[in-house]
Design a protein around this motif. Structure first.
Motif, PDB file in Angstrom:
ATOM      1  N   ILE A 127       7.547  -4.123  -1.936  1.00 17.57           N
ATOM      2  CA  ILE A 127       6.311  -3.822  -2.662  1.00 17.57           C
ATOM      3  C   ILE A 127       5.204  -3.676  -1.622  1.00 17.57           C
ATOM      4  CG2 ILE A 127       4.611  -4.700  -4.301  1.00 17.57           C
ATOM      5  CD1 ILE A 127       6.912  -6.156  -5.697  1.00 17.57           C
ATOM      6  N   THR A 128       4.509  -2.558  -1.657  1.00 21.72           N
ATOM      7  CA  THR A 128       3.453  -2.307  -0.674  1.00 21.72           C
ATOM      8  C   THR A 128       2.181  -1.852  -1.369  1.00 21.72           C
ATOM      9  OG1 THR A 128       4.064   0.017  -0.346  1.00 21.72           O
ATOM     10  CG2 THR A 128       5.160  -1.617   1.048  1.00 21.72           C
ATOM     11  N   THR A 129       1.054  -2.151  -0.738  1.00 19.95           N
ATOM     12  CA  THR A 129      -0.238  -1.704  -1.251  1.00 19.95           C
ATOM     13  C   THR A 129      -1.265  -1.742  -0.129  1.00 19.95           C
ATOM     14  OG1 THR A 129      -2.049  -2.173  -2.795  1.00 19.95           O
ATOM     15  CG2 THR A 129      -0.760  -4.054  -2.041  1.00 19.95           C
ATOM     16  N   GLY A 130      -2.212  -0.825  -0.198  1.00 20.89           N
ATOM     17  CA  GLY A 130      -3.310  -0.827   0.761  1.00 20.89           C
ATOM     18  C   GLY A 130      -4.583  -1.382   0.178  1.00 20.89           C
ATOM     19  N   ALA A 131      -4.513  -1.877  -1.064  1.00 22.01           N
ATOM     20  CA  ALA A 131      -5.730  -2.314  -1.746  1.00 22.01           C
ATOM     21  C   ALA A 131      -6.341  -3.589  -1.162  1.00 22.01           C
ATOM     22  CB  ALA A 131      -5.475  -2.473  -3.238  1.00 22.01           C
ATOM     23  N   PRO A 132      -5.595  -4.681  -0.999  1.00 19.13           N
ATOM     24  CA  PRO A 132      -6.218  -5.875  -0.405  1.00 19.13           C
ATOM     25  C   PRO A 132      -6.558  -5.642   1.062  1.00 19.13           C
ATOM     26  CG  PRO A 132      -4.236  -6.449  -1.642  1.00 19.13           C
ATOM     27  CD  PRO A 132      -4.234  -4.956  -1.471  1.00 19.13           C
ATOM     28  N   LYS A 133      -7.770  -5.999   1.433  1.00 22.57           N
ATOM     29  CA  LYS A 133      -8.236  -5.856   2.813  1.00 22.57           C
ATOM     30  C   LYS A 133      -8.739  -7.210   3.321  1.00 22.57           C
ATOM     31  CE  LYS A 133      -7.801  -1.316   2.856  1.00 22.57           C
ATOM     32  NZ  LYS A 133      -6.734  -0.657   3.656  1.00 22.57           N
ATOM     33  N   GLY A 134      -8.742  -7.358   4.642  1.00 25.52           N
ATOM     34  CA  GLY A 134      -9.369  -8.535   5.219  1.00 25.52           C
ATOM     35  C   GLY A 134     -10.834  -8.571   4.826  1.00 25.52           C
ATOM     36  N   VAL A 135     -11.313  -9.714   4.345  1.00 28.44           N
ATOM     37  CA  VAL A 135     -12.657  -9.761   3.762  1.00 28.44           C
ATOM     38  C   VAL A 135     -13.747 -10.030   4.792  1.00 28.44           C
ATOM     39  CG1 VAL A 135     -11.795 -10.409   1.496  1.00 28.44           C
ATOM     40  CG2 VAL A 135     -12.418 -12.206   3.131  1.00 28.44           C
TER      41      VAL A 135
END
Length: 226
Positions: free
Chosen positions: A27-35
């Motif tokens: 499962i992959t996603t680019g949505a969460p980013k380092g805040v």
């Protein structure tokens, strides 16, 4: 397995390519980013939390109970059904997570108290940020049960990695082979880039390195990767 050590020298796309080569449905996603700037990369087995507005469990108490019972190096993963308008993580939980030596947190929802995450140097990957409290807005549905995440289902104990590219989560079966293949992907990438930088024809080097083959065929060919 020391996942922080295993993740050195590779990136999440390398792990994704390795899973492709092994037929593993990651499962992959680019949505969460380092805040925050310079948010560290993380990798480790996940502790799963499901949050929903209609759930009645205490997010604060349940989150803390999950943290103190987790093994050091765990990644805390919150599935919120992608409710980025609701808070899933904050400063108190982050402080306890640092004390318990958690690797970091990933959520498809939002977090607040960013300055505390930065001060703690606690890696936090989220799809957004909010200013509102969690109280009265969202509840804890489960801990260490399967959660929805990025269109799939993640189970407790799966392996998660996050960096500036995004997030990948995959089952722990054959995990050593996944990382071995990821190292080969990274080596092939370095070999390709070095050849191009040294003046090689880009089309010719791609043909030479069999980029028209499957991942499995290419990565199993020691003459290409070595």
């Amino acid at each position: 397995m020391d996942y922080s050590q295993a993740f050195r020298g590779i990136v999440t796309p390398d792990l994704s390519d390795a899973c492709d080569a092994l037929g593993i449905e990651a499962i992959t996603t680019g949505a969460p980013k380092g805040v925050y700037a310079e948010c560290r990369r993380i990798c480790g087995p996940v502790v799963t939390y499901e949050l929903r507005p209609d759930a009645e469990g205490s997010v604060v108490i349940g989150t803390l109970e999950g943290i103190v019972s987790a093994a050091p190096g765990s990644v805390l993963m919150f599935g919120t059904h992608e409710r980025t308008d609701l808070n899933a993580w904050g400063s108190i939980a982050a402080t306890v997570a640092v004390q318990q030596r958690m690797a970091g947190v990933i959520t498809d929802g939002s977090t607040r108290d960013i300055e505390t995450m930065r001060e703690l140097d606690f890696p936090t990957y989220a799809a957004g940020t909010v200013v509102t409290s969690v109280r009265g807005r969202i509840g804890l549905a489960s801990v260490n049960e399967p959660i929805p995440f990025a269109g799939g289902t993640v189970e407790a104990g799966w392996i998660a990695a996050a960096d500036e590219n995004g997030v990948i989560v995959f089952p722990p079966d054959n995990v050593e082979e996944v990382f071995q293949r990821a190292y080969r992907v990274a080596a092939l990438e370095r070999k390709t880039l070095e050849a191009i930088r040294c003046g090689a024809d880009a089309v010719a080097i791609h043909k030479q390195l069999r980029y028209d083959a499957t991942w499995t065929e290419q990565l199993n060919d020691d003459s290409l990767v070595g």
